[in-house]
Enzyme design. Structure first.
Site, PDB file in Angstrom:
ATOM      1  CG  ASN A  56      -1.542   0.834   1.058  1.00  0.00           C
ATOM      2  OD1 ASN A  56      -1.675   1.632   0.494  1.00  0.00           O
ATOM      3  ND2 ASN A  56      -2.409   1.664   2.652  1.00  0.00           N
ATOM      4  CD  GLU A  66      -4.151  -2.181   7.656  1.00  0.00           C
ATOM      5  OE1 GLU A  66      -2.691  -2.350   7.507  1.00  0.00           O
ATOM      6  OE2 GLU A  66      -4.424  -0.659   7.204  1.00  0.00           O
ATOM      7  CG  HIS A 115      -5.960   2.207   5.186  1.00  0.00           C
ATOM      8  ND1 HIS A 115      -5.936   3.078   6.083  1.00  0.00           N
ATOM      9  CD2 HIS A 115      -4.767   1.166   5.184  1.00  0.00           C
ATOM     10  CE1 HIS A 115      -4.295   2.918   6.817  1.00  0.00           C
ATOM     11  NE2 HIS A 115      -3.731   2.005   6.294  1.00  0.00           N
TER      12      HIS A 115
HETATM   13  P1  PGA Z   1       2.961   0.878   7.911  1.00  0.00           P
HETATM   14  O1  PGA Z   1       1.216   0.942   7.058  1.00  0.00           O
HETATM   15  O2  PGA Z   1       2.906  -1.349   7.393  1.00  0.00           O
HETATM   16  O3  PGA Z   1       3.242   1.630   7.284  1.00  0.00           O
HETATM   17  O4  PGA Z   1       2.620  -0.049   9.472  1.00  0.00           O
HETATM   18  C1  PGA Z   1       0.489  -0.871   7.085  1.00  0.00           C
HETATM   19  C2  PGA Z   1      -1.330   0.723   6.789  1.00  0.00           C
HETATM   20  O5  PGA Z   1      -1.185   1.286   6.821  1.00  0.00           O
HETATM   21  O6  PGA Z   1      -1.997  -0.379   5.355  1.00  0.00           O
END
Ligand code: PGA
Length: 219
Positions: free
Chosen positions: A6, A143, A91
């Protein structure tokens, strides 16, 4: 195992071209075994990546909750279907900064499914799962807010607990984990029973780190 980059709101077009060059040097000669890589760039880079990125699916970072029509600035699932296989939805950065509601998220999931795009719905709280209970063929990415971009991932035992709770509420979903996953720590999570992949932001901006993550999950 689905490994999703992402990129969020990052990378210039020149940086994207460099990323692709490095990545393709690896992917052109590599045979993926159990790993399926997916890249979610900003919308404007999707056509370039579709043409140039090798052995890798594309995803959108978002889709509109409107189908089509008078909605300036929106990009809808019916437009994306020719370009992407997946779309991130809900998200935490969208729930927070753009005030997306569970209702919007259900609309987006339905529109994606109508167009044959597989939705990957991000959740940070267990209550966000119940509205998704009737959908099949979806991914839910757990997440936790404290783990996103913090270099402080959730603990494997808490991830297991959460995946168990998610599956009680959405038994047909496949579960991903996201939040500070790196090439150093991924081995602690890739062995967890219900985890079928990862959502990786910070560590996906460097193609070498992303490639190392893919290789570590592909054994
Ligand atoms: P990160 O973010 O890998 O930078 O912790 C994950 C995300 O927001 O999907």
């Amino acid at each position: 195992m689905l490994i999703i980059a992402n990129w969020k709101l990052n990378l210039t077009f020149d940086e994207v071209k460099d990323w692709v060059m490095t990545y393709n040097t690896f992917s052109s000669t590599y045979t993926f075994n159990r790993v399926k890589p997916v890249v979610c760039p900003s919308f404007i880079y999707i056509p370039y990546l579709k043409e140039h990125l090798l052995k890798t699916k594309l995803g959108a970072q978002n889709t509109s909750h409107f189908a089509k029509g008078k909605y300036t600035g929106e990009v809808s699932a019916y437009q994306l279907k020719n370009f992407v296989s997946f779309s991130l939805i809900g998200h935490s950065e969208r729930r927070e900064n753009f005030h997306e509601t569970d209702e919007n998220i259900v609309e987006k999931v339905s529109l994606c499914k109508n167009e044959g795009i597989v939705p990957i719905i991000c959740v940070n709280k267990i209550e966000q799962v119940s509205p998704l209970k009737n959908f099949d063929n979806i991914f839910i990415a757990y997440e936790p807010l404290s783990a996103i971009g913090s270099k402080n991932p959730d603990s494997p035992s808490h991830i297991e607990e959460m995946t168990h709770e998610i599956l009680k509420r959405a038994p047909k979903a496949k579960i991903l984990y996201g939040g500070s996953v790196s090439e150093e720590n991924i081995k602690h999570f890739s062995c967890l029973k219900n985890i079928q992949g990862f959502l990786i932001a910070s560590e996906s901006l460097n193609p070498h780190s992303f490639i190392n993550i893919l290789k570590k999950c592909d054994i």
